[in-house]
Design an enzyme around this catalytic site. Structure first.
Site, PDB file in Angstrom:
ATOM      1  N   TYR A 287     -12.998   3.093 -17.240  1.00  0.00           N
ATOM      2  CA  TYR A 287     -13.067   4.539 -17.007  1.00  0.00           C
ATOM      3  C   TYR A 287     -13.036   5.411 -18.254  1.00  0.00           C
ATOM      4  CZ  TYR A 287      -8.007   3.636 -17.022  1.00  0.00           C
ATOM      5  OH  TYR A 287      -6.753   3.207 -17.325  1.00  0.00           O
TER       6      TYR A 287
ATOM      7  N   CYS B 263      26.025 -16.052  15.572  1.00  0.00           N
ATOM      8  CA  CYS B 263      24.595 -16.381  15.463  1.00  0.00           C
ATOM      9  C   CYS B 263      23.861 -16.017  16.759  1.00  0.00           C
ATOM     10  CB  CYS B 263      24.437 -17.867  15.163  1.00  0.00           C
ATOM     11  SG  CYS B 263      22.714 -18.379  15.161  1.00  0.00           S
TER      12      CYS B 263
ATOM     13  N   CYS C  34      24.447 -18.857   9.327  1.00  0.00           N
ATOM     14  CA  CYS C  34      24.948 -19.581  10.484  1.00  0.00           C
ATOM     15  C   CYS C  34      25.274 -20.993   9.994  1.00  0.00           C
ATOM     16  CB  CYS C  34      23.895 -19.634  11.586  1.00  0.00           C
ATOM     17  SG  CYS C  34      24.322 -20.866  12.832  1.00  0.00           S
TER      18      CYS C  34
ATOM     19  N   CYS D 113      21.786 -25.515  15.584  1.00  0.00           N
ATOM     20  CA  CYS D 113      21.167 -24.200  15.742  1.00  0.00           C
ATOM     21  C   CYS D 113      19.648 -24.360  15.707  1.00  0.00           C
ATOM     22  CB  CYS D 113      21.672 -23.296  14.625  1.00  0.00           C
ATOM     23  SG  CYS D 113      20.984 -21.650  14.693  1.00  0.00           S
TER      24      CYS D 113
HETATM   25  S1  IVH Z   1      -7.732   8.060 -18.169  1.00  0.00           S
HETATM   26  C1  IVH Z   1      -6.687   9.534 -22.281  1.00  0.00           C
HETATM   27  N1  IVH Z   1      -8.560   7.395 -15.781  1.00  0.00           N
HETATM   28  O1  IVH Z   1      -3.136   5.965 -15.454  1.00  0.00           O
HETATM   29  C2  IVH Z   1      -7.178   8.898 -21.055  1.00  0.00           C
HETATM   30  N2  IVH Z   1      -6.428   6.629 -16.488  1.00  0.00           N
HETATM   31  O2  IVH Z   1      -0.772   7.662 -16.355  1.00  0.00           O
HETATM   32  C3  IVH Z   1      -6.126   8.246 -20.291  1.00  0.00           C
HETATM   33  N3  IVH Z   1      -5.296   5.202 -14.834  1.00  0.00           N
HETATM   34  O3  IVH Z   1      -2.651   4.803 -18.714  1.00  0.00           O
HETATM   35  C4  IVH Z   1      -6.508   7.414 -19.170  1.00  0.00           C
HETATM   36  N4  IVH Z   1      -6.863   5.261 -13.305  1.00  0.00           N
HETATM   37  O4  IVH Z   1      -3.408   3.149 -16.912  1.00  0.00           O
HETATM   38  C5  IVH Z   1      -7.570   7.310 -16.693  1.00  0.00           C
HETATM   39  N5  IVH Z   1      -9.442   6.848 -13.689  1.00  0.00           N
HETATM   40  C6  IVH Z   1      -8.461   6.757 -14.596  1.00  0.00           C
HETATM   41  C7  IVH Z   1      -7.289   6.011 -14.341  1.00  0.00           C
HETATM   42  C8  IVH Z   1      -6.290   5.985 -15.327  1.00  0.00           C
HETATM   43  C9  IVH Z   1      -5.684   4.777 -13.624  1.00  0.00           C
HETATM   44  C10 IVH Z   1      -3.998   4.860 -15.450  1.00  0.00           C
HETATM   45  C11 IVH Z   1      -4.070   4.397 -16.884  1.00  0.00           C
HETATM   46  C12 IVH Z   1      -3.308   5.385 -17.654  1.00  0.00           C
HETATM   47  C13 IVH Z   1      -2.379   5.927 -16.615  1.00  0.00           C
HETATM   48  C14 IVH Z   1      -1.935   7.312 -16.982  1.00  0.00           C
END
Ligand code: IVH
Length: 698
Positions: free
Chosen positions: A240, A421, A439, A445
């Site tokens: 992501y 029991c 028990c 049992c």
């Molecule tokens: S962005 C600077 N996108 O949530 C960018 N994080 O509390 C930071 N997480 O450490 C991360 N889904 O482990 C981002 N779609 C998503 C996410 C995501 C889960 C987690 C990740 C991060 C934590 C933040």
């Protein structure tokens, strides 16, 4: 929140919160277990933030409010992140989200867009690619440096080792979340439960050891040192966030599309949102949809799309100002407690269960919830006909989190723990320091007796797989077996066409045993007479005598008579076998009925001594040869490895050009097979391996 504390009070509270939060962080990031619901953790963190703001003098420079959270574990190489792995500010309320939106508008005006995404509930990972090749995978650790878990991450099918040719930069980093699908989690945890049961753990220990949720399991898996073990627990990943030295796009949304086109798994569930209202719609949609995803999410992440605008907004000490996590509230419902029932396990351990008016929660109907033990009932202050709050927090199993006192019926009686029991009416016992009641009527049992027979026939014990739990229960109720010794008195005519009552309560059914089943059962019992002594010893179900202890006892005493006449001192002098185990062994053999069973086993020809057969003989038939044992076999993998060693061979744990033989069982990893084929390694079955041993020495 306004603060009404004196300086001393504030200082004490800051200390308290700091140490609590450090402890929770340690358990969460290092031990992979959550001691507290996410929302409660966040509340404490907010309280500490506020106090530190108000009383900055008392703020610890290493306060959890300034750290990202994790710690580095010892076994993996520590690697410094090229870009620190920050966390996100989070909120549970719409108002705070609006405040976030206002802050952004104040800083960069109105001309911007958000991207709303799912917040996956797993572990953050940072992947480094050079010339399209996966070079390194590093966990978040403390945000500055993390563990190099590249070998483990390479077992994840959806993370490409090599990208197809494309427009990606020579070197880049991509971040994402590693997680486990709910179905995988349930299946693996169920197998793990069976494994623990077969090892002789009791219910309390099992509950403690089982993974509480998929995140926990994924995290435990990624930290395993043996990546062949990791490969057996399929993980998955969504990416992501892309970092690159040369900006390849000017916004986050396009970078997700690009990453997907290079071969990364990017979730389909993200959306460009021109306004915060669109973000709210996205949140609402996924609050409803989350139960259909098949994996856990714990909220929605909202990011400002444009990179220049992100830069303009900048960062605080631990999180970007251009993003925020909106966390879903833990779903909580209330329902009526109908009654408390009590289950009796194989070891006699009692588990209280709350039977509830059926209620919908997180996509399933909840009718029952474990109350764990007597202390939990006291802690909740549970009364008859109470209306209780049920949550499915981070854990898969619903949990009663409290009582709605406003709904309490006048003069309601407190739930009193049973003293006897529910199955055999024996007076229950609770040893000092033990949270469970037991028990003590081991020999009379019903669920304990049935449970012990089930354990005896189990795969790792006598392996009579034609006898399932229902059949055992039916045979017991029909009066044909009272203990596992009676199995050896059964004959075909006893079983053929026998009408059995199976199930219980509403689910009570009649089933008649067909000729084929009857025959299979008799054959299974007959075959079990050849099961080696060490497994028979394990099958007896002596408390604390799991597979390993049984093997040690068998190796040391060689036969049952030696073991039965051994003193406590002799038994406990064996390496890694202490007094507790010795005591259990002695108690087992002090019971008359157990001695009679052993006598019967002798008459019926079961293996009550170690057999020094060909498998135990040492040869040098495999001298200088290396073997990799992979998959499921007739014997356990450990047995096979032992045979290899005894005959001069060497066990290795990975496929390489130097490997001589891959012994392939059922369900072996496709990667290993593929690699072995590519390297032209000889792949043999268990039978072919036996043949190797049986050829003459010359
Ligand atoms: S962005 C600077 N996108 O949530 C960018 N994080 O509390 C930071 N997480 O450490 C991360 N889904 O482990 C981002 N779609 C998503 C996410 C995501 C889960 C987690 C990740 C991060 C934590 C933040």
């Amino acid at each position: 929140m306004s603060i009404n504390l004196s300086e001393t009070e504030a200082q004490t509270r800051i200390k308290e919160l700091t140490s609590l939060l450090n402890k929770y962080n340690y358990h969460y990031y290092v031990l992979s277990e959550s001691l507290i619901a996410d929302s409660d953790f966040d509340k404490l963190m907010k309280e500490l933030e506020l106090l530190e703001k108000e009383f900055p003098l008392f703020a610890d420079p290493n306060s959890p409010t300034r750290k990202v959270g994790g710690t580095i574990s010892k076994e993996f190489k520590t690697v410094k992140h090229q870009y620190p792995m920050l966390s996100l500010g989070n909120t549970y309320s719409e108002e705070e989200l609006l405040e976030f939106d206002n802050r952004i508008k104040k800083a960069i005006g109105h001309n911007f867009e958000y991207v709303a995404e799912l917040k996956f509930d797993g572990l953050a990972i940072s992947l480094n690619y050079q010339k399209g090749k996966l070079i390194r995978a590093v966990t978040r650790g403390d945000g500055v440096q993390g563990d190099d878990v590249t070998t483990n991450v390479k077992t994840i099918n959806t993370i490409p080792h090599q990208l197809n040719p494309g427009s990606y930069p020579d070197e880049f980093e991509i971040r994402g979340e590693i997680f486990m699908h709910l179905k995988t989690f349930e299946k693996l945890n169920e197998n793990y439960r069976k494994e623990l049961e077969e090892k002789g753990y009791d219910e309390e220990e099992i509950t403690e050891r089982l993974y509480k949720n998929p995140r926990n399991f994924a995290s435990g898996t990624l930290k395993l040192l043996d990546s062949s073990e990791v490969a057996k627990r399929p993980l998955d990943a969504f990416l992501y966030f892309l970092y690159a030295n040369h900006k390849i796009t000017d916004n986050h949304y396009d970078s997700l599309k690009l990453a997907a086109s290079w071969g990364f798994q990017v979730s389909d569930h993200y959306r460009l949102c021109p306004t915060i209202q669109d973000v709210f719609r996205f949140i609402e949609e996924y609050e409803r949809e989350r139960k259909n995803l098949g994996y856990d999410i714990d909220g929605v992440v909202i990011k400002v799309n444009n990179y220049l605008q992100q830069e303009e907004l900048g960062y605080t000490a631990k999180s970007p100002r251009w993003a925020i996590a909106y966390k879903f509230k833990t779903e909580r419902v209330s329902t009526l407690l109908q009654f408390v029932s009590y289950q009796v396990g194989r070891t006699g351990a009692i588990t209280p269960v709350a039977n509830l008016n059926p209620v919908q929660l997180g996509g399933t109907t909840v009718k029952r919830a474990s109350l764990y033990n007597a202390d939990e009932i006291l802690r909740l202050g549970l009364h008859e006909q109470d209306t209780v709050f049920v949550e499915k927090g981070g854990e898969i199993i619903p949990k009663i989190v409290g009582v709605d006192l406003e709904q309490r019926v006048n003069d309601a009686k407190a739930i009193e723990y049973i003293t006897h029991c529910p199955e055999c009416n024996s007076l229950l016992v609770r040893k000092e320091g033990d949270s469970l009641h037991y028990c003590p009527n081991e020999l009379g049992c019903k669920p304990q007796l049935k449970g012990r027979i089930e354990h005896f026939t189990g795969r790792k014990a006598m392996n009579i797989d034609s006898l399932g739990a229902e059949t055992i229960s039916g045979l017991y109720d029909a009066g044909l077996i009272k203990n596992y010794g009676d199995l050896y008195d059964l004959n075909f005519n006893d079983l053929n066409n026998l009408e059995l009552e199976i199930g219980e309560g509403d689910d009570l059914r009649k089933r008649s045993l067909k000729e084929k089943s009857a025959q299979n059962i008799i054959e299974g019992i007959e075959a079990s007479k050849k099961v080696p002594f060490e497994r028979l010893l394990f099958a007896l179900g002596i408390r604390l005598v799991g597979e390993t202890v049984a093997r040690k006892l068998a190796e040391h005493f060689e036969n049952i008579d030696n073991l039965m006449s051994a003193t406590m001192e002799e038994i406990s002098s064996i390496h890694e076998i202490g007094e507790k185990i010795a005591y259990q062994v002695k108690s087992y053999f002090s019971i008359h009925e157990n001695i009679s069973i052993i006598e019967k086993f002798k008459q019926k020809g079961l293996q009550l001594a170690v057999v020094h057969d060909s498998e135990n003989i040492k040869t040098n038939k495999l001298n200088g040869k290396s073997f990799l044992v992979s998959g499921v076999f007739k014997r356990s993998r450990e047995e096979l490895k032992k045979i290899i060693e005894r005959n001069g061979g060497r066990n290795v744990s990975s496929v390489s050009g130097k490997l001589d033989f891959l012994i392939a069982g059922d369900k072996m990893g496709p990667e290993k097979l593929k690699k072995a084929n590519e390297l032209n390694i000889k792949i043999i079955s268990e039978e072919e391996f036996e043949n190797l041993l049986n050829v003459s020495d010359n």
